[in-house]
Design a protein around this motif. Structure first.
Motif, short mmCIF file in Angstrom:
data_model
loop_
_atom_site.label_atom_id
_atom_site.label_comp_id
_atom_site.label_asym_id
_atom_site.label_seq_id
_atom_site.Cartn_x
_atom_site.Cartn_y
_atom_site.Cartn_z
N LEU A 1 -54.48 10.41 6.20
CA LEU A 1 -54.39 9.38 5.18
C LEU A 1 -54.71 8.00 5.76
O LEU A 1 -55.44 7.21 5.14
N GLU B 1 -51.42 7.95 -3.26
CA GLU B 1 -51.99 9.26 -2.97
C GLU B 1 -51.05 10.15 -2.17
O GLU B 1 -50.92 11.33 -2.47
N LYS B 2 -50.39 9.60 -1.15
CA LYS B 2 -49.64 10.53 -0.30
C LYS B 2 -48.55 9.89 0.55
O LYS B 2 -47.62 10.58 0.96
N GLU B 3 -48.64 8.59 0.87
CA GLU B 3 -47.72 8.02 1.85
C GLU B 3 -46.25 8.16 1.43
O GLU B 3 -45.40 8.56 2.23
N ARG C 1 -53.24 4.28 -0.84
CA ARG C 1 -52.64 5.11 0.21
C ARG C 1 -51.21 5.51 -0.18
O ARG C 1 -50.82 6.67 -0.05
N GLU D 1 -50.85 14.89 8.07
CA GLU D 1 -51.25 14.33 6.78
C GLU D 1 -51.27 12.80 6.83
O GLU D 1 -52.11 12.17 6.22
#
Length: 108
Positions: free
Chosen positions: A84, A30-32, A27, A80
Motif C-alpha cells: 500500500l 483502501e486499506k490502511e 491509502r 499489505e
C-alpha cells in the motif's frame, strides 16, 4: 485507562500527480485503517483539519502501551502495508501524542 494516540500527518503537496493529501486519504480508505484494525488497533476517528487541509488527524486506542508496541510491530511487518505504501507514496511530516484518560473522562 487504555493507551490513546493522536497522530497528525501533514502531506507534502502533490507533484506531477503523485503524493499529496488525496493519495493519503485514498491509502486510508483502501486499506490502511483495515490493516491497523487487523493488528488490534481501534481507530476512534479520522479528521481533516479545516485550517490546514493538507493535514490528516487520527486517533487510535490500544489496551495499553505494550499493546500499542505489538500493533505497530505487526503493522510495520505486514506485506499489505508495504504494498500500500508503494502504491500511494506520500511524503509526510508527523506529530504523535500518546495519552491516557483522566479519571473524569467519558472516553476511557
Amino acid at each position: 485507562s487504555r493507551c490513546f494516540e493522536i497522530r497528525m500527518y501533514t502531506a507534502e503537496p502533490a507533484r506531477a500527480g503523485k503524493g499529496g493529501i488525496d493519495n493519503l486519504h485514498q491509502r486510508f480508505r483502501e486499506k490502511e485503517v483495515e490493516i491497523f484494525e487487523n493488528h488490534g488497533a481501534e481507530i476512534i476517528a479520522v479528521w481533516q483539519r479545516l485550517d490546514d487541509p493538507n493535514t490528516l488527524v487520527w486517533m487510535l486506542a490500544y489496551r495499553d502501551r505494550a499493546h500499542r508496541e505489538e500493533v505497530w510491530a505487526g503493522f510495520a511487518a505486514d506485506p499489505e502495508w508495504t504494498a500500500l505504501r508503494q502504491k500511494y507514496p506520500v511524503p509526510i511530516k508527523s506529530s504523535v501524542f500518546m495519552m491516557s484518560a483522566t479519571d473524569y473522562s467519558a472516553l476511557k
